[in-house]
Scaffold this motif. Sequence first.
Motif, PDB file in Angstrom:
ATOM      1  N   ASP A 186      -6.625   9.150  -3.440  1.00  0.00           N
ATOM      2  CA  ASP A 186      -7.273   9.115  -5.492  1.00  0.00           C
ATOM      3  C   ASP A 186      -7.006   8.071  -6.469  1.00  0.00           C
ATOM      4  N   HIS A 187      -4.972   7.991  -5.548  1.00  0.00           N
ATOM      5  CA  HIS A 187      -4.332   7.127  -6.784  1.00  0.00           C
ATOM      6  C   HIS A 187      -3.912   5.373  -5.491  1.00  0.00           C
ATOM      7  N   TYR A 188      -3.654   4.922  -6.546  1.00  0.00           N
ATOM      8  CA  TYR A 188      -2.878   3.243  -5.474  1.00  0.00           C
ATOM      9  C   TYR A 188      -1.765   2.905  -6.196  1.00  0.00           C
ATOM     10  N   ALA A 227      -3.598   6.761 -10.688  1.00  0.00           N
ATOM     11  CA  ALA A 227      -4.502   7.735 -10.608  1.00  0.00           C
ATOM     12  C   ALA A 227      -5.863   6.443 -10.730  1.00  0.00           C
ATOM     13  N   LYS A 228      -6.863   6.236  -9.472  1.00  0.00           N
ATOM     14  CA  LYS A 228      -8.003   5.829  -9.477  1.00  0.00           C
ATOM     15  C   LYS A 228      -8.726   5.369 -10.875  1.00  0.00           C
ATOM     16  N   THR A 229      -9.406   4.822 -11.333  1.00  0.00           N
ATOM     17  CA  THR A 229     -10.430   4.886 -12.093  1.00  0.00           C
ATOM     18  C   THR A 229     -11.742   4.738 -11.397  1.00  0.00           C
ATOM     19  N   VAL A 230     -12.911   5.742 -12.053  1.00  0.00           N
ATOM     20  CA  VAL A 230     -14.407   5.710 -11.066  1.00  0.00           C
ATOM     21  C   VAL A 230     -14.241   3.998 -11.985  1.00  0.00           C
ATOM     22  N   THR A 231     -15.460   3.806 -11.213  1.00  0.00           N
ATOM     23  CA  THR A 231     -16.216   2.612 -11.379  1.00  0.00           C
ATOM     24  C   THR A 231     -18.075   2.603 -11.059  1.00  0.00           C
ATOM     25  N   PHE A 232     -18.600   2.097 -11.397  1.00  0.00           N
ATOM     26  CA  PHE A 232     -19.735   1.653 -11.206  1.00  0.00           C
ATOM     27  C   PHE A 232     -20.557   0.720 -12.108  1.00  0.00           C
ATOM     28  N   SER A 248     -12.449   0.071  -0.356  1.00  0.00           N
ATOM     29  CA  SER A 248     -12.452  -0.603  -0.405  1.00  0.00           C
ATOM     30  C   SER A 248     -11.948  -1.212  -1.266  1.00  0.00           C
ATOM     31  N   MET A 249     -12.072  -1.014  -2.876  1.00  0.00           N
ATOM     32  CA  MET A 249     -11.059  -1.166  -3.350  1.00  0.00           C
ATOM     33  C   MET A 249      -9.314  -0.567  -4.347  1.00  0.00           C
ATOM     34  N   ASN A 250      -8.221  -0.871  -4.059  1.00  0.00           N
ATOM     35  CA  ASN A 250      -6.832  -0.643  -4.201  1.00  0.00           C
ATOM     36  C   ASN A 250      -7.257   0.517  -5.725  1.00  0.00           C
ATOM     37  N   GLY A 303       0.710  -1.231  -0.121  1.00  0.00           N
ATOM     38  CA  GLY A 303      -0.251   0.182   0.179  1.00  0.00           C
ATOM     39  C   GLY A 303       1.178   1.041   0.317  1.00  0.00           C
ATOM     40  N   LYS A 304       1.976   1.526  -0.217  1.00  0.00           N
ATOM     41  CA  LYS A 304       2.994   2.447   0.248  1.00  0.00           C
ATOM     42  C   LYS A 304       4.136   2.235  -1.033  1.00  0.00           C
ATOM     43  N   ILE A 305       4.740   3.376  -1.497  1.00  0.00           N
ATOM     44  CA  ILE A 305       5.709   3.623  -2.656  1.00  0.00           C
ATOM     45  C   ILE A 305       6.811   4.479  -2.010  1.00  0.00           C
ATOM     46  N   SER A 306       8.003   4.117  -2.741  1.00  0.00           N
ATOM     47  CA  SER A 306       8.879   5.209  -2.837  1.00  0.00           C
ATOM     48  C   SER A 306       9.240   5.612  -4.691  1.00  0.00           C
TER      49      SER A 306
END
Length: 896
Positions: free
Chosen positions: A604-606, A616-621, A772-774, A586-589
Amino acid sequence: MVVWEEMEECVFTGKVPLRIGIRMMSPLFLLLLLRAYETHNVKCGHQDPQPPLHSYYQSGDFIIGTIASQAFLLSTSVAFDEKPPETLSEDAIVVTNNYQHILALTFAMKEINENSQILPNVTLGFQIYDSYSSGKRTYHRTLQLTSTGSMFVPNYKCDTQDNLIAVIGGLYSETSQQIADILGIYNIPQFSYGFAPVMTESHKVLSFYWMVPNEALQHMGIVQLLLHFKWTWIGLLADNQETGGRFLQNMLPVLSHNGICFDFIDIYPHLSFDNIAELFAWRTEIYDKLWSSTVTSIVFYGEADAMIFLRFLLHQSEAEGVRQKPTGKVWLLTAQMEFKSLVYQRNVDIQDIHGAISFAIHSSEPRGFQQFLQSRRPSSATDDGFINDFWEQAFGCLFSDPANEEGDTCTGEEGLESLPGAFFEMSMTGSSYSIYNAVYAIAHAAHAMLSSRVKSRAMKARERGKFLKLQHWQLHHFLKRVSFNNSAGDKVTFDHNGEVVEGFDVINWVTFPNQSFARVKVGKLDVQFPPDEALSISEDAIVWHSFFHQARPLSVCNDNCQPGYSKKKKEGKPFCCYDCIRCPEGKISDKEADMADCFQCPVDHYPNKDQSACIAKTVTFLSYEEILGTSLVILALSFFFITIVVLGTFIQHHKTPLVRANNRNLTYILLSSLLLCFLCALLFIGQPQKVTCLLRQIAFGMVFSVAVSSVLAKTIMVVLAFMATKPGSRLRKWVGTRVTNSVVLFCFLVQAGICTVWLATSPPFPEIDLHSMNDKIVLGCNEGLPTMFYCVLGYMGFLAIASFTVAFLARRLPDSFNESKYITFSMLVFCSVWLCFIPAYLSTKGKYMVAVEVFSILASSAGLLGCIFFPKCYIIWLRPELNNREHLITRSNWAS
């Protein structure tokens, strides 16, 4: 009293401290002083008992004194345990490149005296002595500058006195301090072209001017340069003088604070011909350190002639047991150091310095300076007491001497341009440029002072002598305000501390096999900018040592951690030595910058797979456009239209025995509720809105309650119908639509009550789910109070189980069309779907959770439709002969 009368022949010019000192002397001490004075016969007109070996004098109305540093003296040591020889030998070893300092001063004087715009009708002269890097001789020659002509009578004015207005010197900080000890008493302006010593406040304010930038700027530049190249693992070498100690004291905390640590920190001995054995021993020791060290960058700090020592350090012969030279080192040099050589270093290879980076005092080339150097000959400078020794050692020859039986003879016509750069540079060096500017600063200040005395009428010739009686202490007022552009186009001005307002150049030393070199300017340290923006570097212009194949050298304790890793300190090692460990999940360098810790991406990123960047996270539904959403919509509409067809069929055949036997009203209610069940599935598809979030769970719960309660009512009706056929049964009055409608209405009202409480307490609302989703931002509906949602589901489950139980118990009751068996099977499908729904719903996330619920709605509704109505439609459409009263009675009798 004879001695006192002789002393009164001279005019005593001591300052207040000396006068007070004499007045406070005890009679005994004064008697001893006079006795010593009488013994040595110190009176006006006596020659200096120790005349200078090298001096250069040019007369003028105003005299600028200079303490140069051109030579070292090898003197016969004198011990007090034996009688000294009658003649003491003093041989000079010339630092040939320093002769340019004398020529820069001579050239500036020549330009000013030929310039009618500066000091018209006034000439500048100079008196130059050499300090020989000796404190004793520095004090002596400084006192001699304040004396009368060639006479050595300090603190007195006897006969004709040179009009000394300023002194330039010295090259070393220690020499500058020694000069200031004398000149500070007289308040004579002193211009240092070396870096500043530790000065008292009185010296600093009243009499001292720096022609070089403040050294603190260079300290800051060293840090910025190391950070620019990301050199965090370095070596430090500094001289064992006061300046070296000050450098280490100032720099070590700053370097550590900026994440730079050291493999070694060493102090090297002062370059002197009296400690040769110590120098060789230290060289062997440090050579081993250089060979074994993993550092690439080495900061070398020293005074002006430290380059001589560095070349001595790097020149090891096979006879000294050296296996191999330490390659792959980048020398970071300070501005005090210029490229210099002694005579014995004439043939020493200079390739070890190739690629070094150095700060340098800014210099430009005044017009005509190189032509002036090219014309310099011993025959044209007969008053120059420095040139002969310089000439002999620079060109490796001797002037005509009867005792000279071997060696080349100097013709005096050799050209300075033929010398290699290590012995003499034809371009003006930083120190020479500082001297050049110092002469001009004095001239401009003197010009401003004399101009302030000129009145509206022309000065009379008889007043000229009085006019030229310029007092050196009066010059300070004008020096602090002096500002001019020199012939090279550079502006020269001083700040309130008497320091020239100038930055440093950053140069790259490029050496060649023929002992020549080039100083390539690759950057600048500008005093006008904030500290973090002061350094500018053109890295493409740097020529590195051939060992690095023109790639930027690395100087780190270990390889940088790759993106996706963070550093972990090694026990027992400096703080810049570490291991690299993988970032936690869940972390980065994201940089090769030896990050101390990994960090979280914005909400809003993963992290990517390598944990080296944030995506950037994509919007989903669950949208109508995607395949899953489209498929569910098609499925829902298909079942909707099938249900319409079934309802239409039952309405069309409403008078047939099959439809009438299955309670037409309940059938219509059930089919209508199934229609709405298929439609309410559409509320779950598409971007969640406030209205859809409020309606979809409520509509689903209430419509399904009607459907399941209708099935329950049908099951109850089957049981009541069978029991009512028994003779004498009292249940006949309960067989009818009133009971079934009451069951449906009651069950519906209970579910409506639960939904009302839900809406009143914590209604559903649209939600943006970032966690809830990475890799997704889920647009969904928050159910508000999850307990109410599960109450709605639980209530429907209760109705389904009740209906299944009643139908299962009544499965063997005689009826014409196996109604109880169909209901049992339909409830089995319904319960199975919703029992599977719960774990599937809880184990999925995002749009798939919604898809599971939509699928469960469609599957359970389709199960009711298919299990209950498909057999009836089969008879109506394909076996109409069975849809008659006779068949119904026959089946009933057969069942009995």
